[in-house]
Design an enzyme around this catalytic site. Structure first.
Site, mmCIF file in Angstrom:
data_model
loop_
_atom_site.group_PDB
_atom_site.id
_atom_site.type_symbol
_atom_site.label_atom_id
_atom_site.label_comp_id
_atom_site.label_asym_id
_atom_site.label_seq_id
_atom_site.Cartn_x
_atom_site.Cartn_y
_atom_site.Cartn_z
ATOM 1 N N HIS A 125 31.898 41.167 -60.837
ATOM 2 C CA HIS A 125 31.042 40.014 -60.582
ATOM 3 C C HIS A 125 30.548 40.022 -59.145
ATOM 4 O O HIS A 125 31.103 40.734 -58.288
ATOM 5 C CB HIS A 125 31.768 38.698 -60.883
ATOM 6 C CG HIS A 125 33.155 38.594 -60.318
ATOM 7 N ND1 HIS A 125 33.429 38.625 -58.974
ATOM 8 C CD2 HIS A 125 34.357 38.478 -60.931
ATOM 9 C CE1 HIS A 125 34.724 38.506 -58.788
ATOM 10 N NE2 HIS A 125 35.323 38.430 -59.958
HETATM 11 P P1 TYD Z 1 38.572 36.400 -62.830
HETATM 12 O O1 TYD Z 1 37.427 35.949 -61.999
HETATM 13 O O2 TYD Z 1 38.258 37.054 -64.142
HETATM 14 O O3 TYD Z 1 39.520 37.347 -61.997
HETATM 15 P P2 TYD Z 1 39.177 38.736 -61.265
HETATM 16 O O4 TYD Z 1 37.799 38.625 -60.719
HETATM 17 O O5 TYD Z 1 40.164 38.815 -60.182
HETATM 18 O O6 TYD Z 1 39.345 39.828 -62.248
HETATM 19 O O7 TYD Z 1 39.516 35.162 -63.051
HETATM 20 C C1 TYD Z 1 40.466 35.060 -64.123
HETATM 21 C C2 TYD Z 1 40.597 33.593 -64.538
HETATM 22 O O8 TYD Z 1 41.141 32.817 -63.477
HETATM 23 C C3 TYD Z 1 39.254 32.961 -64.884
HETATM 24 O O9 TYD Z 1 39.465 32.095 -66.012
HETATM 25 C C4 TYD Z 1 38.907 32.125 -63.685
HETATM 26 C C5 TYD Z 1 40.264 31.742 -63.112
HETATM 27 N N1 TYD Z 1 40.289 31.606 -61.638
HETATM 28 C C6 TYD Z 1 40.496 30.361 -61.085
HETATM 29 O O10 TYD Z 1 40.642 29.342 -61.780
HETATM 30 N N2 TYD Z 1 40.545 30.259 -59.720
HETATM 31 C C7 TYD Z 1 40.383 31.335 -58.923
HETATM 32 O O11 TYD Z 1 40.431 31.204 -57.661
HETATM 33 C C8 TYD Z 1 40.158 32.624 -59.507
HETATM 34 C C9 TYD Z 1 39.956 33.844 -58.661
HETATM 35 C C10 TYD Z 1 40.112 32.707 -60.871
#
Ligand code: TYD
Length: 143
Positions: free
Chosen positions: A52
């Site tokens: 992302h």
């Molecule tokens: P995600 O963005 O997919 O993690 P990464 O980019 O590290 O692979 O996040 C996983 C889940 O956690 C998603 O449902 C969003 C939630 N999340 C939060 O609620 N707060 C946060 O600070 C982060 C990074 C993720």
């Protein structure tokens, strides 16, 4: 390039005979005020995380244990950075696409963020991201 893709940061190591101590202070060693900390562990070499870009958030990634890799792109330029030193961080500005992968079994990836979590500032579709970035790159070339 519209702005930097990433910047490697070195943190002061205040270790002594008792062990290591690494300090990363917001707005000093970290180029922003830290509003959020999260960490990723229990991932392995079969998963790709991130995938992302963020419209608002800046991040610093630190593998405080183990190792991982991060692919960083602005749609035109692409770099791969290996994270494997607790006293080294990678700063990732806004609007840069990132993918973290190749986690060692003992990897603990600490992430410092400049914002509180807001899912609506994430761009999770690479096509959407790259179309938007193409326009920005074209505009920069015309100027
Ligand atoms: P995600 O963005 O997919 O993690 P990464 O980019 O590290 O692979 O996040 C996983 C889940 O956690 C998603 O449902 C969003 C939630 N999340 C939060 O609620 N707060 C946060 O600070 C982060 C990074 C993720």
């Amino acid at each position: 390039m519209i702005h930097e893709l990433y910047r490697k940061l070195q943190f002061p190591d205040l270790g002594d005979e008792r062990g290591k101590l690494v300090v990363a202070e917001g707005e000093l060693d970290i180029p922003f005020a830290i509003k959020r900390v999260f960490y990723i562990y229990g991932s392995d070499d079969s998963v790709v995380r991130g995938q992302h870009a963020n419209r608002e958030s800046e991040f610093v990634l630190i593998n405080v244990a183990g190792s991982s890799k991060v692919m960083i792109t602005d749609g035109e330029n692409r770099e791969i950075v290996e994270l494997n030193r607790p006293m080294e961080g990678v700063y990732i500005p806004k609007m840069i696409w990132k993918e973290m992968y190749d986690f060692s079994p003992d990897s603990v990836l600490l992430v410092l963020a400049s914002t509180h979590y807001d899912g609506s500032e994430y761009i999770r579709d690479f096509e959407v991201y790259s179309t938007e970035m193409k326009k920005i790159h074209e505009e920069m070339k015309v100027k």
